[in-house]
Design an enzyme around this catalytic site. Structure first.
Site, PDB file in Angstrom:
ATOM      1  N   ALA A 347      -4.097 -12.431 -36.670  1.00 28.43           N
ATOM      2  CA  ALA A 347      -5.252 -11.993 -37.454  1.00 28.43           C
ATOM      3  C   ALA A 347      -5.416 -12.955 -38.617  1.00 28.43           C
ATOM      4  O   ALA A 347      -4.535 -13.760 -38.910  1.00 28.43           O
ATOM      5  CB  ALA A 347      -5.048 -10.565 -37.961  1.00 28.43           C
ATOM      6  N   GLU A 383      -3.110  -7.588 -43.319  1.00 27.32           N
ATOM      7  CA  GLU A 383      -4.343  -8.296 -43.686  1.00 27.32           C
ATOM      8  C   GLU A 383      -5.027  -7.667 -44.887  1.00 27.32           C
ATOM      9  O   GLU A 383      -5.550  -8.380 -45.754  1.00 27.32           O
ATOM     10  CB  GLU A 383      -5.296  -8.351 -42.483  1.00 27.32           C
ATOM     11  N   GLU A 405       2.241 -15.088 -47.722  1.00 33.17           N
ATOM     12  CA  GLU A 405       2.541 -14.438 -46.450  1.00 33.17           C
ATOM     13  C   GLU A 405       3.803 -13.578 -46.517  1.00 33.17           C
ATOM     14  O   GLU A 405       3.896 -12.548 -45.846  1.00 33.17           O
ATOM     15  CB  GLU A 405       2.675 -15.489 -45.345  1.00 33.17           C
TER      16      GLU A 405
END
Length: 971
Positions: A347, A383, A405
């Site tokens: 994603a 996300e 991340e």
């Protein structure tokens, strides 16, 4: 069709004029594109002039001389805003090409005197304007320098404009460009995705800008710190809808059969977060708190089958959690999430328009498994976490990607846990992240979380940063920080940090993360304002040890003396660490521990050796350190304490948490591989498994025994290993057979459902009586009636398909292939794609390998993982290795230059390598393909050689002992 907004007459007329102008320009460009493309066919790169400072040969070292020779943009210009108009053509032109045309205006401010404009542009054909590739104008009173010459630099992907005179500091300018590009199927930049619905081929124009692909869509300052406001206009057919980061305003132009969709201005953001999509998808939607519009977009069939409902339902609670966690409202007015048939990553967190693989967003309530459901929840959580941390507050450069991340990889568990509290999903981080990255970070070729900026320059090096260190180690280290600070203090520090970044706009180029600022914020405000919280150093000093040096320690506790030591843990103790460390590979280690079942006051190990007399045992009992695996380190003990812990596992394993049972197993096996303890001690940790019913310890054991399978499944050891596994798995198999009433019910617990899969999968592989026949009968009944699959529960499908195909023939494989081609649910297609790699028939595997390079058979996004699946098969490994070697040029060109998943190809194929012949083949392959390159897999190649070397030594030293131990345990 996008939502229609009501606007005033004057505004509407103005927009119509703009739309008409854009149409005239772009129609002209569309016509010109075919001529330009034909003229440049066969020419390299952009079809434009090139910098003369490029290296003349592949072997000549390239030394940058000119500003355009450097991969980093000069600091003389800062973008303010973009106006981008695009028209993607969803039908091929006369030459069979799909193209897009467009124009853009970037407004930038001059902050340092310069007579150069250097802006990213890659694989775009720019129209010549007045003899140059762009037109420059001023937004102030300053004179506008004329453009002397312009050219492209292929190596650094720049459009360079040489001016006759210097730009004026403090003045803003506008740069106009017309351009054309190919809407290719390369999964990068502005690209094409295709699928079939009701037998009709559909084409989508979509985008993936991270990390360095926005420059493929329009000329831009394509670095994360170069934030700007984007105004996007999309021209598209009336049968489609256009989406972008902001809400849309749809304008109909009567004179032409197209629709013009203009989007509101975005927040200031990085180019890599920009997104635009043209498709004929449909949506489901709801209005959440603060009038937030939430929409799920997907293929019509997927929406009509209710595959988007779960994503829509779970998005609300996750957004609600993060608003409280960050102490800040969701920063946009809408949240679109879309499932794409072709998407290289899992994603992408585009601000306001998150793109997903179908398997990461769509969940069928009837046909999807619990693992599919968990994936949807955790990926959405990951996300949406970026909407604040990553998008609102952004990394300054890709060397600190881990903070972006790693943070999202940690808090995804918190968001998913809030949405699905019965899953206890936070426990699974030790399997998914901690233990996973331990294996990579124990290599001498690892790297720190935060690398030097000069180590990360070109696009391949940037793509290489999207690895287990950034994601999994980042999550593990931030979890450790949150644990010793407490989660409440950690969240408070993040809230203050976000507020600081938003209100003091000059820090780090405005809204870009500074590691020092983040950790100072957590330390100076959150910690100091929390009564009773004491840590031995500032957060900044503690965390520098974990972020600025690679690897992690093994902490050894001697319960006979109370002595505690730490040492850099290396899987191969003979390997040489070339990377220097300012901290001499010494960490500040927070040790949570217990004595004989009672939690003790945490201990901080601040140097190589310490004495902690409380850990000394004088009258029996046992010590266990790193409770719940909260710290990022391994633990070793003196032999007596190891014996006591193993005795506890055998007599009363539930005295320890599931996480610590898994930790004991994982630590022991890896300590044995590093020659710190003997191999038989590690194997002894698995003797109690016949009594174990929980998933996390079983999964830990199976992953570690999997290494033994990979090393020995081509040797005589494998038979004895199988016999031992059969002995241990049989009780678990019978347990699940009983509680599911002969496989007719589903276990209630989330992880129990996972462990049922383990029980059946391993039992069938090692030959447990009745397992294979059970599986084959289920699959056979499905073959007899393909329209129904009544006996195979979605949780078990992957295992059933793989087992039936592995022990079947071409008939079972061909049936799976037909079902794969006809699958309308992405997760079902994914299961079948993986299962077809399980066959033991060589010619079928070779045929399947050929399919991976045929996009009409295997989607490009799935090619690399399919080759990996085949290499995982003991029969398929040499076939996949030969296949990749023979086609390296092609594979590298298609996947190696930017794909984040490309490293997985090298890791997957070489995972079983453990012979001198395989090592020499690997080195020869590396040498013979230096001229081609390895791109984002360059580090993976070095690590493959390092791991293969270690495997050879380990097998040589341990094969006899391992065989003897398994033989004795099954005698």
């Amino acid at each position: 069709m996008g939502k229609v907004y009501y606007i005033t007459k004057n505004v509407g007329l103005g927009l119509l004029v703009l739309a008409a102008t854009a149409l005239v320009t772009i129609i002209a460009l569309s016509i010109a594109y075919n001529k330009e493309k034909a003229k440049n066919r066969g020419k390299p790169g952009h079809g434009a002039s090139y910098s003369t400072s490029m290296p003349t040969t592949l072997t000549t070292p390239f030394i940058p001389k000119e500003p355009w020779d450097y991969y980093r943009l000069p600091s003389s210009l800062l973008p303010v805003s973009y106006n981008v108009t695009l028209w993607p053509q969803l039908e091929p032109n006369a030459d069979g090409l799909f193209v897009f045309t467009g124009h853009s205006v970037v407004v930038f401010k001059c902050v340092k005197e310069t007579d150069l404009i250097i802006i990213h542009s890659n694989k775009l054909n720019l129209t010549t304007i007045y003899g140059h590739h762009a037109k420059l104008s001023s937004l102030g009173r300053a004179n506008v320098p004329t453009i002397q010459k312009s050219w492209f630099v292929v190596k650094t992907e720049y459009l360079v404009l040489q001016l006759h005179s210097r730009l004026t500091v403090g003045t803003s300018y506008a740069l106009y460009t017309d351009f054309q590009g190919e809407l290719a199927d390369d999964l990068q930049g502005f690209y094409r995705s295709e699928y079939y619905e009701d037998g009709v081929k559909k084409v989508i124009a979509t985008s993936q800008m991270q990390a360095t692909y926005a420059r493929k869509a329009f000329p831009c300052f394509d670095e994360p710190a170069m934030k700007a406001v984007f105004n996007v206009t999309i021209i598209h057919s009336t049968a489609t809808v256009a989406l972008s980061n902001s809400k849309e305003i749809v304008i109909f132009v009567d004179s032409v059969p197209v629709r013009v969709t203009t989007f509101g201005p975005t927040e200031r953001m990085s180019t890599y977060l920009l997104a635009f999509i043209v498709c004929d998808f449909v949506k489901i939607e709801s209005i959440k708190n603060n009038n937030l519009l939430v929409r799920i977009w997907a293929r019509r069939k997927a929406i009509s089958d209710n595959q988007g409902d779960y994503a829509l339902n779970v998005t609300g609670p996750i957004l609600q959690f993060f608003e409280r966690y960050y102490n800040a409202s969701y920063p946009l007015s809408k949240s679109d999430q879309i499932a794409l048939p072709d998407f290289n990553s899992g994603a992408m967190e585009n601000w306001g328009l998150v793109t997903y693989r179908e398997t990461a967003l769509l969940y069928d309530p009837i046909f999807s498994s619990i693992a599919n459901k968990e994936r949807v929840a955790t990926v959405i959580s990951h996300e949406l976490a970026h909407m604040w941390f990553g998008n609102l507050v952004t990394l300054k450069w890709w060397n600190d990607l881990w903070l972006n991340e790693g943070f999202a990889s940690y808090v995804e568990y918190l968001g998913a846990d809030y949405a699905e509290p019965s899953w206890n999903i936070k426990d699974l981080i030790i399997l998914y992240d901690v233990h996973k990255v331990f294996a990579v970070d124990a290599l001498a070729s690892s790297h720190p979380l935060s690398r030097l900026e000069e180590e990360v320059n070109d696009p391949a090096q940037i793509s290489e940063m999207f690895n287990a260190i950034s994601y999994n180690k980042g999550a593990a280290v931030l979890r450790m920080l949150s644990d010793f600070l407490t989660e409440a203090v950690f969240a408070k520090g993040l809230s203050w940090y976000n507020l600081t970044i938003r209100t003091i706009n000059v820090l780090c180029l405005g809204g870009c993360t500074c590691i020092t600022l983040l950790l100072s914020s957590v330390c100076c405000q959150a910690v100091e304002k929390t009564p009773g919280l004491h840590i031995p150093h500032t957060v900044h000093n503690i965390m520098n040890r974990w972020t600025l040096q690679m690897g992690y320690p093994v902490v050894t506790i001697d319960t006979r003396t109370g002595r505690v030591t730490q040492k850099h843990f290396l899987l191969d103790p003979d390997s040489v660490v070339d990377r220097p460390s300012q901290f001499n590979y010494e960490w500040f280690v927070p040790i949570k521990w217990m004595k004989s079942g009672k939690e003790q006051q945490p201990y901080w190990l601040l140097q190589k050796t310490g004495m902690f007399i409380k850990m000394k045992l004088s009258g029996g009992g046992w010590v266990l350190a790193n409770t719940n695996v909260s710290g990022y380190f391994r633990v070793n003990y003196d032999p007596d304490n190891w014996d006591r812990l193993l005795s506890l596992l055998n007599s009363n394993h539930k005295a320890l948490s599931v996480m610590n049972r898994a930790q004991i197993i994982d630590d022991a096996f890896n300590l044995a591989r590093a020659k710190i303890i003997n191999t038989t001690l590690a194997l002894r940790t698995t003797k109690y498994l016949a009594k174990e019913r929980d998933y996390i310890p079983w999964e830990s054991a199976l992953r570690n025994l999997d290494y033994y399978i990979l090393m020995f499944d081509r040797t005589e050891v494998y038979g004895a290993l199988q016999a031992f596994l059969k002995k241990q798995i049989q009780p678990l198999f019978e347990h699940f057979k009983s509680i599911t009433v002969n496989w007719t019910k589903v276990p209630t617990g989330h992880t129990d459902q996972y462990n049922q899969i383990n029980a059946i999968g391993i039992a069938c592989n090692v030959g447990v009586e009745s397992c294979r026949e059970l599986i084959k009968s289920w699959y056979r009944k499905w073959m007899e009636n393909p329209n129904r699959n009544p006996r195979i529960h979605p949780n078990l499908k992957s295992t059933v398909y793989c087992t039936a195909i592995a022990f079947g023939s071409v008939e079972e494989w061909d049936f799976a292939w037909r079902m794969f081609k006809n699958a309308t649910l992405a997760s079902e297609a994914s299961r079948l794609r993986g299962a077809m790699a399980c066959t033991k028939v060589p010619w079928l595997l070779n045929r399947y390998l050929e399919y991976t390079l045929d996009r009409t058979k295997i989607r490009k996004q799935d090619a690399i993982s399919t080759i990996q699946y085949i290499a995982r098969n003991v029969v398929g490994m040499p076939l996949a290795w030969n296949f990749v070697r023979a086609r390296w040029d092609y594979i590298f060109q298609q996947y190696g230059k930017g794909s984040f998943s490309f490293t997985n190809l090298v890791n997957g194929i070489t995972k079983r390598f453990s012979t001198e012949l395989e090592l020499q083949e690997l080195k020869k392959f590396q040498e013979e393909n230096r001229h081609v390159g390895f791109g984002s897999a360059t580090l993976a190649m070095e690590q493959a050689i390092e791991k293969t070397t270690a495997n050879i030594k380990w097998v040589k030293e341990n094969k006899a002992n391992v065989l003897n131990w398994f033989t004795e345990e099954t005698a």
